[in-house]
Design a protein around this motif. Sequence first.
Motif, PDB file in Angstrom:
ATOM      1  N   THR A 185       0.817  -1.215   0.000  1.00 21.83           N
ATOM      2  CA  THR A 185       0.000   0.000   0.000  1.00 21.83           C
ATOM      3  C   THR A 185       0.853   1.268   0.000  1.00 21.83           C
ATOM      4  O   THR A 185       0.613   2.179  -0.808  1.00 21.83           O
ATOM      5  N   PRO A 186       1.875   1.380   0.872  1.00 24.39           N
ATOM      6  CA  PRO A 186       2.705   2.593   0.820  1.00 24.39           C
ATOM      7  C   PRO A 186       3.415   2.765  -0.516  1.00 24.39           C
ATOM      8  O   PRO A 186       3.611   3.898  -0.974  1.00 24.39           O
ATOM      9  N   LEU A 187       3.784   1.657  -1.150  1.00 22.97           N
ATOM     10  CA  LEU A 187       4.465   1.736  -2.442  1.00 22.97           C
ATOM     11  C   LEU A 187       3.571   2.382  -3.486  1.00 22.97           C
ATOM     12  O   LEU A 187       3.994   3.278  -4.236  1.00 22.97           O
ATOM     13  N   PHE A 188       2.292   1.947  -3.532  1.00 24.70           N
ATOM     14  CA  PHE A 188       1.385   2.506  -4.535  1.00 24.70           C
ATOM     15  C   PHE A 188       0.959   3.928  -4.176  1.00 24.70           C
ATOM     16  O   PHE A 188       0.694   4.736  -5.069  1.00 24.70           O
ATOM     17  N   THR A 189       0.903   4.240  -2.901  1.00 24.22           N
ATOM     18  CA  THR A 189       0.646   5.631  -2.511  1.00 24.22           C
ATOM     19  C   THR A 189       1.791   6.518  -2.975  1.00 24.22           C
ATOM     20  O   THR A 189       1.583   7.618  -3.503  1.00 24.22           O
ATOM     21  N   GLN A 190       3.009   6.037  -2.783  1.00 27.17           N
ATOM     22  CA  GLN A 190       4.173   6.792  -3.234  1.00 27.17           C
ATOM     23  C   GLN A 190       4.197   6.915  -4.749  1.00 27.17           C
ATOM     24  O   GLN A 190       4.625   7.934  -5.297  1.00 27.17           O
ATOM     25  N   LEU A 191       3.729   5.881  -5.435  1.00 28.56           N
ATOM     26  CA  LEU A 191       3.642   5.926  -6.891  1.00 28.56           C
ATOM     27  C   LEU A 191       2.727   7.070  -7.328  1.00 28.56           C
ATOM     28  O   LEU A 191       3.024   7.801  -8.279  1.00 28.56           O
ATOM     29  N   GLY A 192       1.602   7.239  -6.622  1.00 33.71           N
ATOM     30  CA  GLY A 192       0.687   8.335  -6.926  1.00 33.71           C
ATOM     31  C   GLY A 192       1.324   9.689  -6.663  1.00 33.71           C
ATOM     32  O   GLY A 192       1.153  10.637  -7.443  1.00 33.71           O
ATOM     33  N   MET A 193       2.072   9.798  -5.571  1.00 36.58           N
ATOM     34  CA  MET A 193       2.730  11.053  -5.260  1.00 36.58           C
ATOM     35  C   MET A 193       3.813  11.374  -6.286  1.00 36.58           C
ATOM     36  O   MET A 193       4.014  12.541  -6.662  1.00 36.58           O
ATOM     37  N   ALA A 194       4.506  10.347  -6.768  1.00 37.83           N
ATOM     38  CA  ALA A 194       5.516  10.557  -7.807  1.00 37.83           C
ATOM     39  C   ALA A 194       4.869  11.058  -9.096  1.00 37.83           C
ATOM     40  O   ALA A 194       5.423  11.917  -9.786  1.00 37.83           O
ATOM     41  N   ALA A 195       3.688  10.524  -9.416  1.00 42.74           N
ATOM     42  CA  ALA A 195       2.979  10.988 -10.613  1.00 42.74           C
ATOM     43  C   ALA A 195       2.545  12.436 -10.456  1.00 42.74           C
ATOM     44  O   ALA A 195       2.627  13.235 -11.397  1.00 42.74           O
ATOM     45  N   GLY A 196       2.080  12.794  -9.249  1.00 35.03           N
ATOM     46  CA  GLY A 196       1.602  14.150  -9.013  1.00 35.03           C
ATOM     47  C   GLY A 196       2.701  15.198  -9.040  1.00 35.03           C
ATOM     48  O   GLY A 196       2.454  16.358  -9.390  1.00 35.03           O
ATOM     49  N   THR A 197       3.896  14.813  -8.657  1.00 35.24           N
ATOM     50  CA  THR A 197       5.003  15.772  -8.623  1.00 35.24           C
ATOM     51  C   THR A 197       5.943  15.621  -9.812  1.00 35.24           C
ATOM     52  O   THR A 197       6.975  16.307  -9.876  1.00 35.24           O
ATOM     53  N   PHE A 198       5.582  14.769 -10.764  1.00 37.23           N
ATOM     54  CA  PHE A 198       6.465  14.562 -11.912  1.00 37.23           C
ATOM     55  C   PHE A 198       6.815  15.856 -12.634  1.00 37.23           C
ATOM     56  O   PHE A 198       7.976  16.054 -13.024  1.00 37.23           O
ATOM     57  N   PRO A 199       5.868  16.780 -12.872  1.00 35.88           N
ATOM     58  CA  PRO A 199       6.243  18.026 -13.560  1.00 35.88           C
ATOM     59  C   PRO A 199       7.382  18.776 -12.879  1.00 35.88           C
ATOM     60  O   PRO A 199       8.188  19.429 -13.550  1.00 35.88           O
ATOM     61  N   ASP A 200       7.476  18.674 -11.553  1.00 33.43           N
ATOM     62  CA  ASP A 200       8.567  19.336 -10.840  1.00 33.43           C
ATOM     63  C   ASP A 200       9.926  18.793 -11.262  1.00 33.43           C
ATOM     64  O   ASP A 200      10.925  19.524 -11.269  1.00 33.43           O
ATOM     65  N   GLU A 201       9.962  17.501 -11.592  1.00 33.29           N
ATOM     66  CA  GLU A 201      11.224  16.884 -11.983  1.00 33.29           C
ATOM     67  C   GLU A 201      11.741  17.424 -13.310  1.00 33.29           C
ATOM     68  O   GLU A 201      12.930  17.284 -13.619  1.00 33.29           O
ATOM     69  N   LEU A 202      10.865  18.047 -14.099  1.00 29.87           N
ATOM     70  CA  LEU A 202      11.281  18.628 -15.371  1.00 29.87           C
ATOM     71  C   LEU A 202      11.414  20.144 -15.292  1.00 29.87           C
ATOM     72  O   LEU A 202      12.349  20.719 -15.854  1.00 29.87           O
ATOM     73  N   ILE A 203      10.467  20.786 -14.614  1.00 32.75           N
ATOM     74  CA  ILE A 203      10.424  22.250 -14.604  1.00 32.75           C
ATOM     75  C   ILE A 203      11.608  22.870 -13.858  1.00 32.75           C
ATOM     76  O   ILE A 203      12.292  23.778 -14.373  1.00 32.75           O
ATOM     77  N   TRP A 204      11.882  22.413 -12.640  1.00 29.96           N
ATOM     78  CA  TRP A 204      12.906  23.078 -11.842  1.00 29.96           C
ATOM     79  C   TRP A 204      14.313  22.878 -12.391  1.00 29.96           C
ATOM     80  O   TRP A 204      15.107  23.843 -12.415  1.00 29.96           O
ATOM     81  N   PRO A 205      14.689  21.687 -12.877  1.00 31.17           N
ATOM     82  CA  PRO A 205      16.000  21.570 -13.531  1.00 31.17           C
ATOM     83  C   PRO A 205      16.115  22.459 -14.772  1.00 31.17           C
ATOM     84  O   PRO A 205      17.196  22.975 -15.062  1.00 31.17           O
ATOM     85  N   LEU A 206      14.995  22.643 -15.510  1.00 28.65           N
ATOM     86  CA  LEU A 206      15.050  23.516 -16.678  1.00 28.65           C
ATOM     87  C   LEU A 206      15.313  24.957 -16.260  1.00 28.65           C
ATOM     88  O   LEU A 206      16.105  25.662 -16.894  1.00 28.65           O
ATOM     89  N   LEU A 207      14.633  25.421 -15.199  1.00 24.26           N
ATOM     90  CA  LEU A 207      14.882  26.781 -14.720  1.00 24.26           C
ATOM     91  C   LEU A 207      16.348  26.945 -14.348  1.00 24.26           C
ATOM     92  O   LEU A 207      16.981  27.947 -14.700  1.00 24.26           O
TER      93      LEU A 207
END
Length: 298
Positions: free
Chosen positions: A99-121
């Motif tokens: 259960t924690p693994l799949f919850t974390q999977l959802g959180m990773a999906a929700g914050t995925f844009p951050d993984e692209l936007i902030w390194p680009l800035l």
Amino acid sequence: MDINTQTLRSAYVGFNAAFQSGLAEATSMHGRIATTVPSSTRENEYGWLGKFPRFREWVGDRVINSLAKHGYSIRNRPFELTVEVDRDDFSDDNLGIYTPLFTQLGMAAGTFPDELIWPLLKAGFSTPCYDGQYFFDTDHPVLDANGAATSVANTDGGSGTPWFLLDVRQALRPLIYQERKAFGTLVRMDREDDQNVFMKKQFLYGLDGRANVGFGFWQMAWGSRQTLNATTYAAARAAMAGFKADFGKPLAIVPNLLVVPPSLEEAGRRILQSQLVNGGETNPWAGTAELMMVPWLA
């Protein structure tokens, strides 16, 4: 536990519920500086980025604001994230540990844009934007009031830890998050005759999507690697407030967001949140912008 269609379906429902819970709980920071642009094709053109439309007095024929001055485009990229559940854990009715693994999977999906936007800035000092110059550069080409080409800077250089001053009140924010396919659906490969189950006794669950990021108007951003203090902050605000469109039209840029990595949070608070400075003097910059500390910039 017997492994059959019903138990596999029940397990998926539980995993998906945990995933959706994580997705709902995720706190993404990218939306403060990036506009999400829906995409319906492989690549989107942003030729209109070369134009800051401003009204003019109607004398004679209309003047058409061309939308194809620059050939700036953003091509979507595919991304995926896959996790496995051991078949033995199904047999032993030991699925609660996932259960924690799949919850974390959802959180990773929700914050995925951050993984692209902030390194680009952060890479804006060495990555071109729509006009062919680096996003943070000293020679962006702009036409002056007489139509002559001139160079405008949105950086003061330096070699220290970068910080950023932004105007995020406009319809288009300084960066673009282009989304072709969101990471909202959990896909499963859990049939007994799936190769991964038969060969490796692995039930697989995964996400995939398509997206990419790019730069908007450089005029809405100032990037600096100088020491962050009241002097450099004031210089950045003054420079941005003076930005003009082609032919000398003021852009009325008012920076309202100071973005810093964790190591510069204290300096940012001193500038924007301290009411008194220098042993009792009123701080003229208190409250002039919002401070945003971004762990993704660490």
